[in-house]
Design an enzyme around this catalytic site. Sequence first.
Site, PDB file in Angstrom:
ATOM      1  N   GLN A  11       0.809  -1.006  -0.100  1.00 58.42           N
ATOM      2  CA  GLN A  11      -0.109  -0.092   0.059  1.00 58.42           C
ATOM      3  C   GLN A  11       0.742   1.293  -0.044  1.00 58.42           C
ATOM      4  O   GLN A  11       1.791   1.337   0.731  1.00 58.42           O
ATOM      5  CB  GLN A  11      -0.884   0.106   1.251  1.00 58.42           C
ATOM      6  CG  GLN A  11      -2.258   0.732   1.135  1.00 58.42           C
ATOM      7  CD  GLN A  11      -3.139   0.767   2.298  1.00 58.42           C
ATOM      8  OE1 GLN A  11      -3.006  -0.449   2.830  1.00 58.42           O
ATOM      9  NE2 GLN A  11      -4.031   1.495   2.464  1.00 58.42           N
ATOM     10  N   SER A  91       4.457  -6.074   2.758  1.00 56.35           N
ATOM     11  CA  SER A  91       3.257  -6.107   3.532  1.00 56.35           C
ATOM     12  C   SER A  91       2.023  -6.499   2.659  1.00 56.35           C
ATOM     13  O   SER A  91       2.128  -7.924   2.466  1.00 56.35           O
ATOM     14  CB  SER A  91       3.011  -4.692   4.010  1.00 56.35           C
ATOM     15  OG  SER A  91       1.582  -4.534   4.681  1.00 56.35           O
ATOM     16  N   LEU A  92       0.998  -5.720   2.568  1.00 53.11           N
ATOM     17  CA  LEU A  92       0.072  -6.257   1.251  1.00 53.11           C
ATOM     18  C   LEU A  92       0.591  -6.974  -0.054  1.00 53.11           C
ATOM     19  O   LEU A  92       0.105  -8.166  -0.242  1.00 53.11           O
ATOM     20  CB  LEU A  92      -0.674  -5.212   0.635  1.00 53.11           C
ATOM     21  CG  LEU A  92      -1.334  -5.376  -0.737  1.00 53.11           C
ATOM     22  CD1 LEU A  92      -2.692  -6.076  -0.325  1.00 53.11           C
ATOM     23  CD2 LEU A  92      -1.758  -4.233  -1.337  1.00 53.11           C
ATOM     24  N   ARG A 116      -9.215  -7.551   4.686  1.00 52.28           N
ATOM     25  CA  ARG A 116      -8.108  -7.155   5.388  1.00 52.28           C
ATOM     26  C   ARG A 116      -8.186  -5.471   5.489  1.00 52.28           C
ATOM     27  O   ARG A 116      -7.699  -4.980   6.575  1.00 52.28           O
ATOM     28  CB  ARG A 116      -6.694  -7.668   4.812  1.00 52.28           C
ATOM     29  CG  ARG A 116      -5.444  -7.163   5.427  1.00 52.28           C
ATOM     30  CD  ARG A 116      -4.373  -7.890   4.559  1.00 52.28           C
ATOM     31  NE  ARG A 116      -3.150  -7.647   5.432  1.00 52.28           N
ATOM     32  CZ  ARG A 116      -2.120  -6.729   4.986  1.00 52.28           C
ATOM     33  NH1 ARG A 116      -2.589  -5.577   3.825  1.00 52.28           N
ATOM     34  NH2 ARG A 116      -1.068  -6.493   5.616  1.00 52.28           N
ATOM     35  N   HIS A 201       0.958  -2.563  11.172  1.00 51.51           N
ATOM     36  CA  HIS A 201       2.044  -3.262  11.699  1.00 51.51           C
ATOM     37  C   HIS A 201       2.473  -2.814  12.951  1.00 51.51           C
ATOM     38  O   HIS A 201       3.506  -2.744  13.323  1.00 51.51           O
ATOM     39  CB  HIS A 201       3.102  -3.238  10.445  1.00 51.51           C
ATOM     40  CG  HIS A 201       2.930  -3.683   9.231  1.00 51.51           C
ATOM     41  ND1 HIS A 201       2.722  -5.130   9.016  1.00 51.51           N
ATOM     42  CD2 HIS A 201       2.560  -2.970   8.071  1.00 51.51           C
ATOM     43  CE1 HIS A 201       2.415  -5.370   7.850  1.00 51.51           C
ATOM     44  NE2 HIS A 201       2.580  -3.907   7.189  1.00 51.51           N
ATOM     45  N   GLN A 250       1.450 -10.834  10.679  1.00 52.55           N
ATOM     46  CA  GLN A 250       1.901  -9.808   9.778  1.00 52.55           C
ATOM     47  C   GLN A 250       1.026  -8.702   9.941  1.00 52.55           C
ATOM     48  O   GLN A 250       1.804  -7.613  10.068  1.00 52.55           O
ATOM     49  CB  GLN A 250       1.835 -10.244   8.303  1.00 52.55           C
ATOM     50  CG  GLN A 250       2.415  -9.417   7.317  1.00 52.55           C
ATOM     51  CD  GLN A 250       1.566  -8.933   6.191  1.00 52.55           C
ATOM     52  OE1 GLN A 250       0.450  -8.227   6.425  1.00 52.55           O
ATOM     53  NE2 GLN A 250       2.137  -9.385   4.864  1.00 52.55           N
TER      54      GLN A 250
END
Length: 313
Positions: A11, A91-92, A116, A201, A250
């Site tokens: 993102q 991440s994503l 999510r 996070h 995560q």
Amino acid sequence: MKKVAFIFPGQGSQAVGMGKALYDYSNDVQAAFQQADTLLNTPLSSFIFEGPEATLTKTEHAQPALLLVSSLLVRQLKEHGVNPSMVAGHSLGEYSALVAAGALSMDDALKLVQTRGRLMEQAVPTGQGAMAAILGLDAKSIQEVTESITKQGEVVEVANFNCPGQIVISGTKMGVEQACVQLKEKGAKRAIALNVSGPFHSSLMKPASREFQVALEQVTFHDAEVPVYANVTAEPVQEKAVIPNLLIEQLYSPVRFEEILQRMMEQDLDAIVEVGNGKVLSGLVRKVNRRMKTFAIQDPESLQTFMDWYKED
């Protein structure tokens, strides 16, 4: 055959108009965009191609949008005979990596990241969380400051270890603001507030992780065909049984991207290929190792540039 790794952006890499050249290039790609709109019950294609930017940037839209573009580019690469030896995502981007490795179907991944994104936005009320990139200061100094502020009652934690001299912090708005002041006093060159909708996070995402576990239980995972370097551990995984738990962790754990890149580079790669919109991760690769060959594939033109190199003897 050249040995390449695919890495996938997260993102923040979204932009209105991304994927349009790819869409215009192929009827199959056009059909896939239309199928995604139907699957997610949202005009995602319209948000991607026309905006407005504020709508595309919403977490529940940005995440499936980025995954869709990355996954369709992978499809093109595989049709050209290019298969990665290993994959990872930021991440994503880890979901795009799992699709590329055959551990998740694209449809399941699209639904998962839409959920999510929604849960991440809901976990902390808008305006109460924040993230900032800290440039030019070592991890130990940053962790000392964040731990000290957290003990005093305002949560702030390290969220991303991106590359040497670039670490992202995440937490309450007040906690991040206090940390930015103290880190600059400690010698950070810059502290840049990030345009995000929540404290991703960080431990503030744990409420989202509990609900997300339910969504993960509805999805079929497969053993990955190639190693997928996990954000949480920076270790390669392939077993379907361990992947869902890593995806839950995560949400509230730091992204260990610098370690992931270092470990990939130990595998005798000919190139690391960023697949998806933007060139953010290619820049991180060069900061970890300037000599590493990199490509950023985001449209048919950059795909052709890569293929010209890939086919060279």
